[in-house]
Scaffold this active site. Sequence first.
Site, PDB file in Angstrom:
ATOM      1  N   LYS A 166       4.891   0.203 -13.215  1.00 51.31           N
ATOM      2  CA  LYS A 166       4.900   1.473 -12.479  1.00 51.31           C
ATOM      3  C   LYS A 166       6.201   2.248 -12.730  1.00 51.31           C
ATOM      4  O   LYS A 166       6.197   3.489 -12.841  1.00 51.31           O
ATOM      5  CB  LYS A 166       4.720   1.211 -10.974  1.00 51.31           C
ATOM      6  CG  LYS A 166       4.825   2.434 -10.088  1.00 51.31           C
ATOM      7  CD  LYS A 166       3.699   3.439 -10.277  1.00 51.31           C
ATOM      8  CE  LYS A 166       3.938   4.670  -9.405  1.00 51.31           C
ATOM      9  NZ  LYS A 166       2.903   5.684  -9.557  1.00 51.31           N
TER      10      LYS A 166
ATOM     11  N   LYS B 217      13.425   8.562  -5.806  1.00 48.21           N
ATOM     12  CA  LYS B 217      13.497   7.101  -5.577  1.00 48.21           C
ATOM     13  C   LYS B 217      13.063   6.351  -6.829  1.00 48.21           C
ATOM     14  O   LYS B 217      13.720   5.405  -7.270  1.00 48.21           O
ATOM     15  CB  LYS B 217      12.570   6.753  -4.397  1.00 48.21           C
ATOM     16  CG  LYS B 217      12.250   5.280  -4.276  1.00 48.21           C
ATOM     17  CD  LYS B 217      10.913   4.998  -3.581  1.00 48.21           C
ATOM     18  CE  LYS B 217       9.722   5.707  -4.101  1.00 48.21           C
ATOM     19  NZ  LYS B 217       8.445   5.040  -4.102  1.00 48.21           N
TER      20      LYS B 217
HETATM   21  P1  NAP Z   1       3.752   9.487   2.446  1.00 47.48           P
HETATM   22  O1  NAP Z   1       2.756  10.586   2.462  1.00 47.48           O
HETATM   23  O2  NAP Z   1       5.141   9.721   2.905  1.00 47.48           O
HETATM   24  O3  NAP Z   1       3.120   8.262   3.264  1.00 47.48           O
HETATM   25  C1  NAP Z   1       3.834   7.151   3.663  1.00 47.48           C
HETATM   26  C2  NAP Z   1       3.341   6.786   5.038  1.00 47.48           C
HETATM   27  O4  NAP Z   1       3.952   5.538   5.437  1.00 47.48           O
HETATM   28  C3  NAP Z   1       3.687   7.827   6.100  1.00 47.48           C
HETATM   29  O5  NAP Z   1       2.502   8.211   6.756  1.00 47.48           O
HETATM   30  C4  NAP Z   1       4.658   7.096   7.015  1.00 47.48           C
HETATM   31  O6  NAP Z   1       4.514   7.441   8.358  1.00 47.48           O
HETATM   32  C5  NAP Z   1       4.221   5.660   6.808  1.00 47.48           C
HETATM   33  N1  NAP Z   1       5.268   4.700   7.156  1.00 47.48           N
HETATM   34  C6  NAP Z   1       6.548   4.696   6.767  1.00 47.48           C
HETATM   35  N2  NAP Z   1       7.186   3.629   7.288  1.00 47.48           N
HETATM   36  C7  NAP Z   1       6.267   2.971   8.010  1.00 47.48           C
HETATM   37  C8  NAP Z   1       6.319   1.813   8.806  1.00 47.48           C
HETATM   38  N3  NAP Z   1       7.449   1.119   8.965  1.00 47.48           N
HETATM   39  N4  NAP Z   1       5.173   1.412   9.433  1.00 47.48           N
HETATM   40  C9  NAP Z   1       4.028   2.133   9.289  1.00 47.48           C
HETATM   41  N5  NAP Z   1       3.924   3.234   8.555  1.00 47.48           N
HETATM   42  C10 NAP Z   1       5.042   3.649   7.926  1.00 47.48           C
HETATM   43  O7  NAP Z   1       3.894   8.885   0.975  1.00 47.48           O
HETATM   44  P2  NAP Z   1       2.765   8.722  -0.141  1.00 47.48           P
HETATM   45  O8  NAP Z   1       2.824   9.909  -1.021  1.00 47.48           O
HETATM   46  O9  NAP Z   1       1.471   8.302   0.489  1.00 47.48           O
HETATM   47  O10 NAP Z   1       3.397   7.512  -0.972  1.00 47.48           O
HETATM   48  C11 NAP Z   1       3.324   6.161  -0.514  1.00 47.48           C
HETATM   49  C12 NAP Z   1       3.777   5.258  -1.663  1.00 47.48           C
HETATM   50  O11 NAP Z   1       2.906   5.462  -2.781  1.00 47.48           O
HETATM   51  C13 NAP Z   1       5.194   5.545  -2.180  1.00 47.48           C
HETATM   52  O12 NAP Z   1       5.824   4.350  -2.556  1.00 47.48           O
HETATM   53  C14 NAP Z   1       4.943   6.435  -3.383  1.00 47.48           C
HETATM   54  O13 NAP Z   1       6.006   6.362  -4.313  1.00 47.48           O
HETATM   55  C15 NAP Z   1       3.651   5.850  -3.920  1.00 47.48           C
HETATM   56  N6  NAP Z   1       2.787   6.770  -4.698  1.00 47.48           N
HETATM   57  C16 NAP Z   1       2.550   8.042  -4.260  1.00 47.48           C
HETATM   58  C17 NAP Z   1       1.720   8.887  -5.031  1.00 47.48           C
HETATM   59  C18 NAP Z   1       1.428  10.314  -4.626  1.00 47.48           C
HETATM   60  O14 NAP Z   1       0.918  11.075  -5.473  1.00 47.48           O
HETATM   61  N7  NAP Z   1       1.706  10.732  -3.412  1.00 47.48           N
HETATM   62  C19 NAP Z   1       1.141   8.407  -6.200  1.00 47.48           C
HETATM   63  C20 NAP Z   1       1.377   7.097  -6.593  1.00 47.48           C
HETATM   64  C21 NAP Z   1       2.205   6.284  -5.842  1.00 47.48           C
HETATM   65  P3  NAP Z   1       5.189   8.758   9.028  1.00 47.48           P
HETATM   66  O15 NAP Z   1       4.059   9.723   9.199  1.00 47.48           O
HETATM   67  O16 NAP Z   1       5.743   8.290  10.312  1.00 47.48           O
HETATM   68  O17 NAP Z   1       6.247   9.244   8.076  1.00 47.48           O
END
Ligand code: NAP
Length: 303
Positions: A172, A240
Amino acid sequence: MSKNIAVIGLGIMGLPMAKNLVGAGFAVSGYNRSPEKAKALAAAGGTAAGSIAEAVAEADVIITMVPDSPDVEAVLTGDDGILANARAGTTWIDASTIRPDTAIELARQAREAGLKPLDAPVSGGEQGAIDGVLSIMVGGEQADFDAMAEVFDAVGKTIVRVGPSGSGQTVKAANQLIVAVNIQALAEAVAFLEAYGVDTTAALQVLGGGLAGSKVLDQKGQKMLDRSFEPGFRLQLHHKDMGIVTSAAREAGVATPLAASVAQLVAATVQQGNGHLDHSGLFTLVEQLSSGSGDSGSTRNVA
Ligand code: NAP
């Protein structure tokens, strides 16, 4: 198909993945730090859990999809975390993108607690998550991977075990290097085309059909033309990931000059307060670097 699945982290990626698991017939219990996101899962036929303990109590499979290495660590090892509450024999799939060395260490702790860990970061973006066509790169034991085929099939399309624990995260990191460099190249090309007053829609169409064509061009080109940078994938998260890849490459003694340069550009864009934008928002910095009167050193208008 009688598996109970807990999904921890219902953000841009976790929520649509959880909904697709519901759609595939699994019983899905979801927990998110800010509780309103779990309500959206409940509305789609899942269950909103009030804590990690509640989400994982009956789970056969736990999927974590949170932002960064410290978040995964907290969710796994915290007092109210997975290790303290999951049943032995449960498979833990971490779909977040985190440091490979952290993934290896957390997998070790999970195995010690009787869990079956798989690091399974994904690629394909929000749309890929919604459509259930993610690319999933998996590290862990072959047997544990094989047993999860139905689960992975519900959220992904290209699903490959790439080696032992941590390998998924290493692949990744390479993915994020390639994507960031591609976005930067596209941003520079768009700024260049605009400077010459070219019909950029036509230009991107023809570029997309040749060797310069890419998924980055298909998915991010129009966003740059429209200056529409709603995430998607937030620049803060790509910042990150560039930290992960540049530090892992340095530790392995691999020179990654392009990754290092683009990491700086991503860092600067985030530092300017644009970390909330989609990673196609790298374009904002390119545009800024080229703005101004441009009369002191330009060769274009010199006779
Ligand atoms: P995101 O929208 O910020 O979602 C992360 C979620 O995790 C948020 O809803 C957050 O809650 C929750 N969270 C954080 N800490 C937590 C905890 N201790 N307990 C429970 N929930 C918690 O991010 P995302 O875009 O979905 O990305 C998530 C991961 O996938 C990352 O590592 C990212 O690098 C990877 N990723 C993302 C994409 C993309 O296109 N977005 C693609 C591939 C990989 P809150 O609402 O409270 O903040």
